[in-house]
Motif scaffolding. Sequence first.
Motif, PDB file in Angstrom:
ATOM      1  N   PHE A  28      -3.088   6.052   3.709  1.00  0.00           N
ATOM      2  CA  PHE A  28      -1.775   6.658   3.455  1.00  0.00           C
ATOM      3  C   PHE A  28      -1.907   7.903   2.578  1.00  0.00           C
ATOM      4  O   PHE A  28      -1.221   8.911   2.788  1.00  0.00           O
ATOM      5  CB  PHE A  28      -0.845   5.645   2.780  1.00  0.00           C
ATOM      6  CG  PHE A  28      -0.285   4.618   3.712  1.00  0.00           C
ATOM      7  CD1 PHE A  28      -0.201   4.850   5.069  1.00  0.00           C
ATOM      8  CD2 PHE A  28       0.185   3.402   3.223  1.00  0.00           C
ATOM      9  CE1 PHE A  28       0.319   3.901   5.935  1.00  0.00           C
ATOM     10  CE2 PHE A  28       0.713   2.451   4.075  1.00  0.00           C
ATOM     11  CZ  PHE A  28       0.777   2.699   5.429  1.00  0.00           C
ATOM     12  N   ARG A  29      -2.775   7.840   1.583  1.00  0.00           N
ATOM     13  CA  ARG A  29      -2.936   8.977   0.674  1.00  0.00           C
ATOM     14  C   ARG A  29      -3.575  10.174   1.375  1.00  0.00           C
ATOM     15  O   ARG A  29      -3.448  11.307   0.899  1.00  0.00           O
ATOM     16  CB  ARG A  29      -3.797   8.562  -0.521  1.00  0.00           C
ATOM     17  CG  ARG A  29      -3.136   7.540  -1.435  1.00  0.00           C
ATOM     18  CD  ARG A  29      -3.984   7.228  -2.639  1.00  0.00           C
ATOM     19  NE  ARG A  29      -4.099   8.364  -3.529  1.00  0.00           N
ATOM     20  CZ  ARG A  29      -4.843   8.385  -4.631  1.00  0.00           C
ATOM     21  NH1 ARG A  29      -5.567   7.315  -4.951  1.00  0.00           N
ATOM     22  NH2 ARG A  29      -4.891   9.454  -5.393  1.00  0.00           N
ATOM     23  N   ALA A  31       0.816  -1.212   0.000  1.00  0.00           N
ATOM     24  CA  ALA A  31       0.000   0.000   0.000  1.00  0.00           C
ATOM     25  C   ALA A  31       0.855   1.268   0.000  1.00  0.00           C
ATOM     26  O   ALA A  31       0.469   2.273  -0.612  1.00  0.00           O
ATOM     27  CB  ALA A  31      -0.929   0.001   1.214  1.00  0.00           C
ATOM     28  N   TYR A  32       2.011   1.221   0.667  1.00  0.00           N
ATOM     29  CA  TYR A  32       2.824   2.442   0.782  1.00  0.00           C
ATOM     30  C   TYR A  32       3.313   2.948  -0.577  1.00  0.00           C
ATOM     31  O   TYR A  32       3.102   4.133  -0.907  1.00  0.00           O
ATOM     32  CB  TYR A  32       3.991   2.203   1.732  1.00  0.00           C
ATOM     33  CG  TYR A  32       4.874   3.409   1.925  1.00  0.00           C
ATOM     34  CD1 TYR A  32       4.409   4.539   2.598  1.00  0.00           C
ATOM     35  CD2 TYR A  32       6.172   3.432   1.427  1.00  0.00           C
ATOM     36  CE1 TYR A  32       5.216   5.655   2.773  1.00  0.00           C
ATOM     37  CE2 TYR A  32       6.985   4.542   1.595  1.00  0.00           C
ATOM     38  CZ  TYR A  32       6.502   5.645   2.264  1.00  0.00           C
ATOM     39  OH  TYR A  32       7.301   6.750   2.433  1.00  0.00           O
ATOM     40  N   LEU A  48      -4.059   1.824   1.609  1.00  0.00           N
ATOM     41  CA  LEU A  48      -3.583   2.758   0.591  1.00  0.00           C
ATOM     42  C   LEU A  48      -4.300   4.105   0.703  1.00  0.00           C
ATOM     43  O   LEU A  48      -3.676   5.169   0.665  1.00  0.00           O
ATOM     44  CB  LEU A  48      -3.790   2.137  -0.793  1.00  0.00           C
ATOM     45  CG  LEU A  48      -3.334   2.900  -2.040  1.00  0.00           C
ATOM     46  CD1 LEU A  48      -3.020   1.911  -3.160  1.00  0.00           C
ATOM     47  CD2 LEU A  48      -4.418   3.868  -2.541  1.00  0.00           C
ATOM     48  N   ASN A  49      -5.626   4.064   0.816  1.00  0.00           N
ATOM     49  CA  ASN A  49      -6.406   5.301   0.921  1.00  0.00           C
ATOM     50  C   ASN A  49      -6.070   6.072   2.200  1.00  0.00           C
ATOM     51  O   ASN A  49      -6.076   7.309   2.207  1.00  0.00           O
ATOM     52  CB  ASN A  49      -7.896   4.978   0.874  1.00  0.00           C
ATOM     53  CG  ASN A  49      -8.346   4.575  -0.518  1.00  0.00           C
ATOM     54  OD1 ASN A  49      -7.749   4.973  -1.505  1.00  0.00           O
ATOM     55  ND2 ASN A  49      -9.378   3.781  -0.604  1.00  0.00           N
ATOM     56  N   SER A  89      -1.399  -0.996  -9.780  1.00  0.00           N
ATOM     57  CA  SER A  89      -2.725  -0.886  -9.157  1.00  0.00           C
ATOM     58  C   SER A  89      -3.750  -1.729  -9.893  1.00  0.00           C
ATOM     59  O   SER A  89      -4.542  -2.463  -9.279  1.00  0.00           O
ATOM     60  CB  SER A  89      -3.162   0.589  -9.128  1.00  0.00           C
ATOM     61  OG  SER A  89      -2.280   1.370  -8.351  1.00  0.00           O
ATOM     62  N   SER A 118       0.515   4.303  -2.764  1.00  0.00           N
ATOM     63  CA  SER A 118      -0.136   5.525  -2.306  1.00  0.00           C
ATOM     64  C   SER A 118       0.552   6.782  -2.852  1.00  0.00           C
ATOM     65  O   SER A 118       0.018   7.882  -2.711  1.00  0.00           O
ATOM     66  CB  SER A 118      -0.146   5.578  -0.772  1.00  0.00           C
ATOM     67  OG  SER A 118       1.177   5.698  -0.259  1.00  0.00           O
ATOM     68  N   TYR A 155       4.462   7.231   8.976  1.00  0.00           N
ATOM     69  CA  TYR A 155       3.185   6.829   8.404  1.00  0.00           C
ATOM     70  C   TYR A 155       2.422   5.831   9.284  1.00  0.00           C
ATOM     71  O   TYR A 155       1.223   6.003   9.527  1.00  0.00           O
ATOM     72  CB  TYR A 155       3.398   6.236   7.002  1.00  0.00           C
ATOM     73  CG  TYR A 155       3.390   7.275   5.909  1.00  0.00           C
ATOM     74  CD1 TYR A 155       2.332   7.373   5.022  1.00  0.00           C
ATOM     75  CD2 TYR A 155       4.436   8.183   5.772  1.00  0.00           C
ATOM     76  CE1 TYR A 155       2.312   8.335   4.022  1.00  0.00           C
ATOM     77  CE2 TYR A 155       4.438   9.148   4.779  1.00  0.00           C
ATOM     78  CZ  TYR A 155       3.373   9.220   3.902  1.00  0.00           C
ATOM     79  OH  TYR A 155       3.347  10.176   2.921  1.00  0.00           O
ATOM     80  N   SER A 191      -1.285   5.948  11.303  1.00  0.00           N
ATOM     81  CA  SER A 191      -2.306   5.113  10.663  1.00  0.00           C
ATOM     82  C   SER A 191      -2.861   4.047  11.607  1.00  0.00           C
ATOM     83  O   SER A 191      -3.369   3.018  11.145  1.00  0.00           O
ATOM     84  CB  SER A 191      -1.713   4.445   9.418  1.00  0.00           C
ATOM     85  OG  SER A 191      -1.153   5.382   8.540  1.00  0.00           O
ATOM     86  N   GLY A 212      -8.386  10.226  -0.159  1.00  0.00           N
ATOM     87  CA  GLY A 212      -7.704   9.870  -1.393  1.00  0.00           C
ATOM     88  C   GLY A 212      -8.531  10.271  -2.555  1.00  0.00           C
ATOM     89  O   GLY A 212      -8.091  10.425  -3.629  1.00  0.00           O
TER      90      GLY A 212
END
Length: 294
Positions: free
Chosen positions: A161-162, A94-95, A158-159, A111, A98, A187, A191, A294
């Motif tokens: 992180f974004r 995910a990192y 992912l979302n 993706s 993102s 991060y 999170s 995101g």
Amino acid sequence: MVRKRISVFQIVNYSFLTLLIVICFVPILHVIALSFSEKIEAVAGHVGLIPVGFNLAAYQYVMEDSQFWTSLGVTLLRVAIGVPVNILLVIMTAYPLSKSNKKFHARTVFSWFFVFTMLFNGGQIPLYMVISKLKMINTIWALTLPGAMNVSFMILMLNFFRGIPTEIEDAAVIDGASQMKTLFRIYLPMSLPSLATIILFATVANWNVWMDGYIYMNTPDKYPLQTYLATLLMESKNNVETLMTPEQLARMEHTSEKTIEAAQIFLAALPIMCVYPFLQKYYIKGIVVGSVKG
């Protein structure tokens, strides 16, 4: 004094949620009541939400069942291995995904690759052949590695992180932090709600699944707990009694299959019921933020 008006929507909403709570709790209460009831009352179907003739014989039977504890150990090992591997793969995937396309040019390609795996798969037979060729049949790795990468969890992370401001990462880079240090020291601490939600999902998934144990394990002593319980539920009464030892048949004098199954189901669900309250405070925040940002 101002009175707060209750709208029709709130009345309907509260009524609907109350109904859902009742629907969820009634089966649990029935199973608990059944596990503490007398053999005759359970067989006759007289048990509702309150135990009839309080009896601990079913739990005594389960405590003396070595296969139950062996399967529980397999499940605990599966959770101990599967959840950290699942979380690590989700985070490490995910990192980078993102990041923006300017920082990671192949982001869109990767993706779509992961989204494709959510929609299509080769099927159970090719999967079994792959696991067999890798010599993982009848090992703990057959239960943990095939589902180690969960794309749904990855999208949620992912979302999240974004949603973290890029200025924070830029400041860390200026201070000389590497990408790994930025991930694990900046991060991830920010999170925690999303991470706790994924840990809860991964734990429940590894704890509750039973079909893969039935397919990939050749001997009952390698069955995870849910697979062992599923085999008991699928066996007929006559078949179960023919497989019992004289000691087990003697203990069955004060209990029945219904009460034993109820006790086993309740004990199998008890660890998840104990863990959930500690992660529940992060659950809603992690779902909402990770799904929207995101």
